[in-house]
Design a protein around this motif. Sequence first.
Motif, PDB file in Angstrom:
ATOM      1  N   ARG A  84       0.823  -1.203   0.000  1.00 59.29           N
ATOM      2  CA  ARG A  84       0.000   0.000   0.000  1.00 59.29           C
ATOM      3  C   ARG A  84       0.863   1.261   0.000  1.00 59.29           C
ATOM      4  O   ARG A  84       0.576   2.233  -0.704  1.00 59.29           O
ATOM      5  N   LEU A  85       1.927   1.263   0.804  1.00 57.01           N
ATOM      6  CA  LEU A  85       2.834   2.416   0.831  1.00 57.01           C
ATOM      7  C   LEU A  85       3.511   2.609  -0.511  1.00 57.01           C
ATOM      8  O   LEU A  85       3.672   3.741  -0.993  1.00 57.01           O
ATOM      9  N   ALA A  86       3.913   1.494  -1.133  1.00 56.27           N
ATOM     10  CA  ALA A  86       4.551   1.575  -2.452  1.00 56.27           C
ATOM     11  C   ALA A  86       3.601   2.171  -3.479  1.00 56.27           C
ATOM     12  O   ALA A  86       3.999   2.975  -4.339  1.00 56.27           O
ATOM     13  N   ALA A  87       2.318   1.792  -3.400  1.00 58.93           N
ATOM     14  CA  ALA A  87       1.320   2.329  -4.325  1.00 58.93           C
ATOM     15  C   ALA A  87       1.132   3.829  -4.124  1.00 58.93           C
ATOM     16  O   ALA A  87       1.011   4.599  -5.090  1.00 58.93           O
ATOM     17  N   GLU A  88       1.119   4.267  -2.868  1.00 55.42           N
ATOM     18  CA  GLU A  88       0.970   5.698  -2.578  1.00 55.42           C
ATOM     19  C   GLU A  88       2.167   6.483  -3.110  1.00 55.42           C
ATOM     20  O   GLU A  88       2.012   7.573  -3.684  1.00 55.42           O
ATOM     21  N   TRP A  89       3.360   5.937  -2.924  1.00 54.26           N
ATOM     22  CA  TRP A  89       4.568   6.619  -3.408  1.00 54.26           C
ATOM     23  C   TRP A  89       4.603   6.641  -4.938  1.00 54.26           C
ATOM     24  O   TRP A  89       4.988   7.646  -5.547  1.00 54.26           O
ATOM     25  N   ARG A  90       4.175   5.543  -5.568  1.00 56.29           N
ATOM     26  CA  ARG A  90       4.124   5.479  -7.031  1.00 56.29           C
ATOM     27  C   ARG A  90       3.174   6.540  -7.564  1.00 56.29           C
ATOM     28  O   ARG A  90       3.453   7.208  -8.567  1.00 56.29           O
TER      29      ARG A  90
ATOM     30  N   GLY B  75     -12.045   5.724  -1.330  1.00 56.54           N
ATOM     31  CA  GLY B  75     -12.641   6.577  -0.311  1.00 56.54           C
ATOM     32  C   GLY B  75     -11.682   7.187   0.685  1.00 56.54           C
ATOM     33  O   GLY B  75     -12.131   7.788   1.660  1.00 56.54           O
ATOM     34  N   LEU B  76     -10.376   7.069   0.443  1.00 54.52           N
ATOM     35  CA  LEU B  76      -9.394   7.627   1.369  1.00 54.52           C
ATOM     36  C   LEU B  76      -8.601   8.733   0.697  1.00 54.52           C
ATOM     37  O   LEU B  76      -8.408   8.724  -0.527  1.00 54.52           O
ATOM     38  N   VAL B  77      -8.109   9.668   1.504  1.00 53.28           N
ATOM     39  CA  VAL B  77      -7.251  10.725   0.968  1.00 53.28           C
ATOM     40  C   VAL B  77      -5.865  10.147   0.708  1.00 53.28           C
ATOM     41  O   VAL B  77      -5.431   9.207   1.379  1.00 53.28           O
ATOM     42  N   PRO B  78      -5.149  10.662  -0.293  1.00 56.02           N
ATOM     43  CA  PRO B  78      -3.791  10.161  -0.554  1.00 56.02           C
ATOM     44  C   PRO B  78      -2.874  10.411   0.633  1.00 56.02           C
ATOM     45  O   PRO B  78      -3.007  11.406   1.340  1.00 56.02           O
ATOM     46  N   LEU B  79      -1.943   9.488   0.844  1.00 55.60           N
ATOM     47  CA  LEU B  79      -1.004   9.615   1.956  1.00 55.60           C
ATOM     48  C   LEU B  79      -0.015  10.752   1.720  1.00 55.60           C
ATOM     49  O   LEU B  79       0.391  11.447   2.651  1.00 55.60           O
ATOM     50  N   PHE B  80       0.358  10.958   0.449  1.00 53.70           N
ATOM     51  CA  PHE B  80       1.306  12.020   0.089  1.00 53.70           C
ATOM     52  C   PHE B  80       0.593  13.086  -0.747  1.00 53.70           C
ATOM     53  O   PHE B  80      -0.342  12.771  -1.485  1.00 53.70           O
ATOM     54  N   PRO B  81       1.033  14.348  -0.649  1.00 49.69           N
ATOM     55  CA  PRO B  81       0.430  15.401  -1.480  1.00 49.69           C
ATOM     56  C   PRO B  81       0.647  15.095  -2.964  1.00 49.69           C
ATOM     57  O   PRO B  81       1.713  14.611  -3.360  1.00 49.69           O
ATOM     58  N   LEU B  82      -0.351  15.381  -3.780  1.00 51.61           N
ATOM     59  CA  LEU B  82      -0.273  15.134  -5.215  1.00 51.61           C
ATOM     60  C   LEU B  82      -0.386  16.458  -5.972  1.00 51.61           C
ATOM     61  O   LEU B  82      -1.061  17.375  -5.526  1.00 51.61           O
TER      62      LEU B  82
END
Length: 339
Positions: free
Chosen positions: A64-70, A86-93
Motif C-alpha cells: 500500500r505504501l509503495a502504491a501511494e509513493w508510485r 474513499g481515502l485521501v492520498p497519503l502524500f500530497p499530489l
Amino acid sequence: MNIPKRLFLHAPNVHVGGGLNLLQVFYGVAESNIDFEQLDLRAKAGMKPGRAERHWVRPTLFSRLAAEWRLRSRVKASDTVLCFHGLVPLFPLKGQVTVFLQNRILLSSDSLKSYPIKTRVRLWGERLMLKAFTTRIDKFVVQTPSMAEQLRGFLGEQTPVVVCPFVLADVDQADVPAEKIYDFVYVASAEPHKNHQKLIAAWSLLAEQGLRPSLALTVPFDTALSFQIEELKRKWDLNVFNLGQLSSREVSALYDQSSALIYPSISESLGLPLIEANSRQLPIIAAELDYVRDIVEPVQTFDPASRTSIARAVKRHLGYGQPTQAIHGPEVFLREVMR
C-alpha cells in the motif's frame, strides 16, 4: 502548448461487495479514459483487462505504501486522480484529486468497539487521515444528500462535495414469475454495521411469540456471524436460511424468490439492495434512517437498535395486530403494590 489531461484510478482495498460492483460498472464506461490504475490484487478475477498501465496492490502495508509513493511520483499538475477507495492520498499530489467517499463510518464519531481490534485501529487511523489531509482534496463525491450533510458536519461547511449517485444496470427479471420461497430477504455481508445481530434477535423474539416468518440471508460462510446465526437458528427453531455470498445473478434470482426486503443496516452510503429491491417493486421494511429515505419509500420502518421495534415492523407488514399497553389509574397501581 496543451498538455493532455490523464485520469489516474487509485482503488486499493476495493475487492468485495458493493464497492467492487460499483468499480466494475464505472470501469466499464471509463476504461478508455483511464491512463494509470492501481487495483487491489484480490479483485483481479473480477476486473477485465484495460489499456492503461496497471499495478496490482497487495493487502499489505508495504504494498500500500509503495502504491501511494508510485502515485506521488507519477501524477503531474495537469492530471486528475480518482481515489475510488474513499481515502485521501497519503502524500500530497500535484494534480486534481477527487475522493469517491462511500464509507459513512469514517464520518462518524460513534464507537468502533463492535469491530475486531485490527479493523478498529484501521478505521480510527482513516478517520484521522481524513481530517488531517482534507486540504489535499479538490472535491469529494458522495451518493446521497444525507451523506453530503454528514461529510460537511465532519469536515466543515466549506468542504467541496458533490452528490452524484450511480448504480448498477438493472438486472433482468425472470420472464416467468418465480415461486416466492422466502417472506423476507436481507442481502448484506458480515460487517458489524449491517446489524445482523439485532435482526436475528428480532426473529428470536418473534419465535417466542409463535411467529416464524422465513428469512434469507447472504452472510459469507465460515465467518463468526454465520456460526452465530446457525446457533440461534437451532436454539429458537428459526425459519432462517443463510445462503452464503452470492453472485449478482444469484442475488437477482433471490429477489424474485422473496416477498419483501428487510434492511436493518445502521450505516450506508447508498444501500444498493434498497435500489435493487425497489426496482423490482418489492415491499421494503427498513431502518428509519436518512440513507433509506434518500432513495426509497419503505412500507414499514423501525428503530434498528431495538429488536422489539424490528419485530413489530415485521408483524405489521404480515398483518398481525400489535396490542398496546393498557394505562391504569393510581388505584390499580396501589393494588399491585399491595398484592
